[in-house]
Design a protein around this motif. Structure first.
Motif, short mmCIF file in Angstrom:
data_model
loop_
_atom_site.label_atom_id
_atom_site.label_comp_id
_atom_site.label_asym_id
_atom_site.label_seq_id
_atom_site.Cartn_x
_atom_site.Cartn_y
_atom_site.Cartn_z
N HIS A 40 0.84 -1.20 0.00
CA HIS A 40 0.00 0.00 0.00
C HIS A 40 0.87 1.25 0.00
O HIS A 40 1.59 1.52 0.95
CB HIS A 40 -0.94 0.05 1.21
N HIS A 80 -8.78 2.17 1.49
CA HIS A 80 -8.38 2.41 2.88
C HIS A 80 -9.55 2.00 3.79
O HIS A 80 -10.68 2.40 3.53
CB HIS A 80 -8.12 3.90 3.12
N ASP A 84 2.63 2.99 2.94
CA ASP A 84 1.78 4.15 2.69
C ASP A 84 2.62 5.19 1.94
O ASP A 84 3.77 4.92 1.57
CB ASP A 84 1.21 4.71 4.00
N HIS A 139 1.46 5.40 -2.21
CA HIS A 139 1.01 6.43 -3.15
C HIS A 139 2.32 7.02 -3.69
O HIS A 139 2.83 7.99 -3.12
CB HIS A 139 0.18 7.50 -2.45
#
Ligand code: NI
Length: 410
Positions: free
Chosen positions: A43, A193, A281, A45
């Motif tokens: 996970h 999420h 994250d 970004h």
């Protein structure tokens, strides 16, 4: 020990001590090295490297709504392209070969991923909190579907596309239902999420009379293979639902600690047989993409929080960062050094002092290893990184572009 691994056409074709094949194009001496599966960041970004250290030490909602969203409104497709590559520099040097992403302008992330040679499950973050009868005209969802049609399975299957309702607090139930139905039609996975903060958990109880996991499950979202990031405040019953629906819990210990969100009940999830993967994250809430740090945190924080030194064992943390993640992202033949698997592998230098003496390599991987121990990184048998040298990324150009973007944005 003393093993040979042979790879051919991107696949592992031999693992053992007596290789009988004589044809070699390239031989790499593994003396003093450990060969481990490439790490899978379940996970992240990636373009958020651009926002690293931009707004630190604040609560998630303040951080997201007052600081992150306003800057994100000003990011261009080119910014996303270069920000992604900044992430790739960091990830490859730390032994990450595969990642699961949620952002926007994903065609530029996909393009960067294709060129770089890594593997990824990419998704366009979907946000729409309005109650509407019909979401078919939703621009973001349209973009996500176009992204799926254009990129899913691209780059010899290295790029996969999921649909990503951002979170239940940014998406109306009808919107999530529409995304779910669209994913079913396309055969896409879901990345979202879930239950990241106590506030999200309580708001969901107040608004819907259900926990976030119950709410999403009742919408039918978990009928689709799902990667649920965070799951910090899930209950035992929620974990039973996740196990039954084969939802992967993408554990992000670093981000959860930094944002003060809490500690996910990972030992209970593992005991119940939920697939637990590991992620960093975004670099704006971590603040790095170093999976070794996450392995270390996952192996440590539960022991401390529960006062139980058996809570998450070294091998469990390492598997979460490798095979469990690969399986979750749909790269089912990756994540192991095993005949028939894709050659996504990392050579670590284990002659450094912090590996000695060699009592237990797996313990060393969880408790002693550093990202800087990574020497060589292979994806599908190709070397993408070797002792500081990138084979597919133009490091100087990327750093130049990042400085230029930083000056323009801030
Ligand atoms: Ni996230």
């Amino acid at each position: 020990r003393n093993a040979t691994v042979i790879t051919e056409k991107g696949k592992i074709t031999y693992v053992g001590e007596n290789p009988h094949r004589a044809i070699h194009h390239q031989i790499i001496d593994g003396k003093g090295k450990a060969l481990v599966p490439g790490l899978v960041n379940a996970h992240t970004h990636v373009p958020m490297t651009l926002l690293r250290s931009y707004a630190d030490d604040m609560a998630l909602h303040t951080w997201l709504y007052d600081h992150i969203f306003p800057v994100e409104d000003r990011l261009t497709p080119d910014d996303i392209y270069w920000g992604s590559q900044l992430a790739f520099l960091e990830m490859l040097a730390g032994g990450t070969t595969c990642f699961c992403d949620m952002y926007y302008f994903i065609d530029r992330i996909a393009e960067a991923t294709e060129n770089c040679g890594m593997k990824a499950l990419l998704s366009r973050g979907l946000i729409n909190g309005e109650q509407m009868k019909d979401y078919s005209k939703d621009e973001r969802l349209k973009e996500a579907v176009e992204g799926f049609l254009q990129w899913n399975g691209a780059a010899n299957g290295r790029v996969r596309i999921a649909l990503a309702p951002h979170a239940l607090y940014t998406c109306a139930p009808g919107y999530i239902r529409t995304i779910r139905d669209t994913a079913e039609k396309l055969g896409a996975m879901i990345h979202t999420h879930v239950d990241e903060t106590a506030k999200e958990h309580q708001d969901c109880l107040d608004q819907y009379g259900k926990t976030p996991v119950e709410h999403l499950n009742d919408i039918g979202l978990f009928d689709i293979p799902t990667i649920a990031a965070h799951c910090v405040h899930v209950t035992e019953d929620d974990l039973d639902i996740m196990k039954k629906k084969k939802v992967t819990l993408a554990h992000n210990p670093g981000s959860n600690l930094k944002l003060g969100s809490g500690i996910a009940p990972v030992p209970t999830a593992m005991k119940k047989g939920v697939n637990v993967a590991l992620g960093t994250d975004g670099a704006s809430s971590n603040n790095n993409l170093n999976m070794w740090e996450e392995i270390n945190l996952a192996a440590l924080i539960h022991k401390g929080a529960l006062m139980d030194p058996l809570a998450v064992k070294a091998h469990e943390a390492f598997m979460a960062a490798t095979v469990n993640g690969a399986k979750a992202l749909g790269f089912t033949n990756s994540g192991k050094i095993c005949v028939g698997y894709q050659a996504d592998m990392v050579l670590l230098n284990i002659t450094k002092p912090h590996y000695l003496p060699e009592h237990n390599l797996v313990s060393n991987l969880a408790y002693s290893a550093q990202a800087s121990d990574v020497e060589t990184v292979f994806v599908d048998g190709k070397i993408l990184y070797d002792r500081g040298e990138y084979k597919t990324l133009d490091k100087e150009r990327i750093l130049f572009e990042i400085r230029r973007i930083y000056q323009r944005l801030f």
